[in-house]
Write a protein that holds these residues in place. Sequence first.
Motif, PDB file in Angstrom:
ATOM      1  N   UNK A  54       7.720 -14.465   0.562  1.00  0.00           N
ATOM      2  CA  UNK A  54       7.477 -13.101  -0.564  1.00  0.00           C
ATOM      3  C   UNK A  54       5.920 -13.258  -0.982  1.00  0.00           C
ATOM      4  N   UNK A  55       5.415 -11.793  -0.982  1.00  0.00           N
ATOM      5  CA  UNK A  55       4.217 -11.906  -1.257  1.00  0.00           C
ATOM      6  C   UNK A  55       4.278 -10.642  -2.794  1.00  0.00           C
ATOM      7  N   UNK A  56       4.043 -10.897  -3.976  1.00  0.00           N
ATOM      8  CA  UNK A  56       3.500  -9.777  -4.087  1.00  0.00           C
ATOM      9  C   UNK A  56       1.818  -9.681  -4.762  1.00  0.00           C
ATOM     10  N   UNK A  57       1.378  -8.031  -4.116  1.00  0.00           N
ATOM     11  CA  UNK A  57      -0.009  -7.725  -3.678  1.00  0.00           C
ATOM     12  C   UNK A  57       0.226  -6.133  -4.739  1.00  0.00           C
ATOM     13  N   UNK A  58      -0.446  -6.234  -5.854  1.00  0.00           N
ATOM     14  CA  UNK A  58      -0.537  -4.947  -6.066  1.00  0.00           C
ATOM     15  C   UNK A  58      -1.743  -4.493  -6.142  1.00  0.00           C
ATOM     16  N   UNK A  59      -1.542  -2.837  -6.181  1.00  0.00           N
ATOM     17  CA  UNK A  59      -2.354  -2.122  -5.352  1.00  0.00           C
ATOM     18  C   UNK A  59      -3.404  -1.512  -6.709  1.00  0.00           C
ATOM     19  N   UNK A  60      -4.371  -0.897  -6.043  1.00  0.00           N
ATOM     20  CA  UNK A  60      -5.080  -0.209  -7.651  1.00  0.00           C
ATOM     21  C   UNK A  60      -5.906   1.223  -7.479  1.00  0.00           C
ATOM     22  N   UNK A  61      -5.491   1.405  -6.173  1.00  0.00           N
ATOM     23  CA  UNK A  61      -6.205   2.283  -5.415  1.00  0.00           C
ATOM     24  C   UNK A  61      -5.636   3.516  -6.563  1.00  0.00           C
ATOM     25  N   UNK A  62      -6.678   4.282  -6.681  1.00  0.00           N
ATOM     26  CA  UNK A  62      -7.201   5.234  -7.584  1.00  0.00           C
ATOM     27  C   UNK A  62      -5.987   6.973  -6.860  1.00  0.00           C
ATOM     28  N   UNK A  63      -5.439   7.947  -7.309  1.00  0.00           N
ATOM     29  CA  UNK A  63      -5.878   8.997  -6.776  1.00  0.00           C
ATOM     30  C   UNK A  63      -6.687  10.013  -6.358  1.00  0.00           C
ATOM     31  N   UNK A  64      -7.066  10.642  -5.647  1.00  0.00           N
ATOM     32  CA  UNK A  64      -8.260  11.506  -5.010  1.00  0.00           C
ATOM     33  C   UNK A  64      -8.816  10.116  -4.600  1.00  0.00           C
ATOM     34  N   UNK A  65      -9.755   9.689  -4.373  1.00  0.00           N
ATOM     35  CA  UNK A  65      -9.926   8.654  -4.028  1.00  0.00           C
ATOM     36  C   UNK A  65      -9.061   7.705  -3.723  1.00  0.00           C
TER      37      UNK A  65
ATOM     38  N   UNK B 280     -11.941   0.331   1.156  1.00  0.00           N
ATOM     39  CA  UNK B 280     -12.818  -0.850   0.957  1.00  0.00           C
ATOM     40  C   UNK B 280     -12.215  -0.901  -0.819  1.00  0.00           C
ATOM     41  N   UNK B 281     -11.873  -2.063  -1.113  1.00  0.00           N
ATOM     42  CA  UNK B 281     -11.309  -2.188  -2.593  1.00  0.00           C
ATOM     43  C   UNK B 281     -12.087  -3.092  -3.123  1.00  0.00           C
ATOM     44  N   UNK B 282     -11.715  -2.858  -5.036  1.00  0.00           N
ATOM     45  CA  UNK B 282     -12.606  -3.464  -5.528  1.00  0.00           C
ATOM     46  C   UNK B 282     -12.430  -4.809  -5.346  1.00  0.00           C
TER      47      UNK B 282
ATOM     48  N   UNK C 224     -13.394  -9.187  -2.077  1.00  0.00           N
ATOM     49  CA  UNK C 224     -12.883 -10.585  -2.952  1.00  0.00           C
ATOM     50  C   UNK C 224     -11.836 -10.803  -2.523  1.00  0.00           C
ATOM     51  N   UNK C 225     -10.614 -12.270  -1.999  1.00  0.00           N
ATOM     52  CA  UNK C 225      -9.122 -11.690  -2.306  1.00  0.00           C
ATOM     53  C   UNK C 225      -9.407 -13.043  -3.161  1.00  0.00           C
ATOM     54  N   UNK C 226      -8.279 -12.984  -4.411  1.00  0.00           N
ATOM     55  CA  UNK C 226      -7.685 -13.968  -5.436  1.00  0.00           C
ATOM     56  C   UNK C 226      -6.195 -14.259  -4.806  1.00  0.00           C
ATOM     57  N   UNK C 227      -6.868 -15.833  -5.027  1.00  0.00           N
ATOM     58  CA  UNK C 227      -4.663 -15.966  -5.236  1.00  0.00           C
ATOM     59  C   UNK C 227      -4.076 -16.616  -6.410  1.00  0.00           C
ATOM     60  N   UNK C 228      -3.281 -16.256  -6.170  1.00  0.00           N
ATOM     61  CA  UNK C 228      -2.655 -16.502  -7.657  1.00  0.00           C
ATOM     62  C   UNK C 228      -1.270 -16.630  -7.319  1.00  0.00           C
TER      63      UNK C 228
END
Length: 414
Positions: A151-162, A169-171, A196-200
Amino acid sequence: MDVSVIGTGYVGLVTGAGLAEKGHNVRCYDIIKEKIKDIERGVSPIYEKGLDTIIKRNIGGKLNTSMNLQSTITDTEITFICVGTPSNQDGSINLRYVKNACKEIGSILEKKKRYHLIVVKSTVVPGTTEEVVIPLLEESSGRKAYRDFGVVMSPEFLREGVAVEDFLKPDRIIIGANDKRSSNHLRELYKGFNCPILGVDIKTAEMIKYASNAFLAVKISYINEIGNICKELGVDVYDVAKGMALDHRISKHFLNAGLGFGGSCLPKDVKALIHRAKEINYEPRLLDAAIKINEKQAARMLDIAREKTGSLGNKKVAILGAAFKAGTDDIRESPVHPLIKGLLREKARVSVYDPQANNNLKEIFKEKISYINSTDDALRDADLALIVTAWAEFELLDYSLMRKPVALSRYQLP
Ligand code: NAI
């Protein structure tokens, strides 16, 4: 890698098509058959720049659809949960879609012999994956998390429109995992991403998403509050914002005073965080204020409109834009809702034109307003024009078509 995506809305479809574009074999599943049929034909059921192109390029090859959850899960090794997490009346998060998806996936995992990784991409309040998702998966599969499935929780940060660009090409990518095996498995999938990939841990990943959205919401309400003060003082808030933005610690982003924030994420996520904070006896005053300021901005636009045109009763009002922002057909929590309700209450005659969102608005307001197909037809003989969405085509409007030009833009509000 072989990946399945459960829920083909704004996030799920972009995730599925984006991963296919990156070379993975993707199977998309949704309970709404029409969406699946559209995707099968190479057509996106939502408007999002570039999405049609990558669906067309990959459909039948790297990207496939399915209405059979059993084979969708059995034939893949990673499953993304991308179902909606709307608000309840009291602002708390509604987990009914997440819970259903978990039960359905779990019952299939029961028979699956090989290791499988579940990735929660839906936005869920801190604690949900450990306290709701994992217990439901374990109960319905009879198997143990971290041992029999990951199980992983990996939130999404995309902006609608782009969204397509943001996905490809995520931040940053956040991998919230409580065990190495799950986290390594997802890192393998994201190998082709250059960021960058941040593991938490899982709960931290959930909180990063809320903290980010709440920050953006507070920033918008902050500049709106400054704008409202500026208006009383006779200062131009847009010049103030320009001056602030030159400070790199502040930046120009999300510093546009105007109608406030809308969409399917910021309002509901801030309300869900407020609700969760109150449940644990913390009074989130700043977040409460951000929502309150935001809820007043549409009413301010109508106040200013009244100052300029007098009573709104029987006035012909052209609303330009219904989407909560340019580049999308999404009208969820758009300021257009309180504006139309306010105008109808005052018996104004309302017509709306949005290049992409007219049909979505029709489902809500039906026959109460007129739907127009061009800016010129909307403006013709109007007493008042309200520009709600920052579509580029609204930058060059022919106000001479109006009875007596009175136009208010979402960015001229404070
Ligand atoms: P959406 O409402 O557009 O799509 C959700 C999809 O899930 C729908 O097509 C629905 O039919 C499907 N679904 C529901 N239950 C299902 C089930 N049991 N099996 C299969 N499909 C099922 O939602 P959206 O906007 O894509 O958001 C999804 C999640 O991502 C939410 O938690 C949201 O907060 C989060 N998010 C959304 C962003 C956005 O810009 N829309 C950005 C970042 C996160």
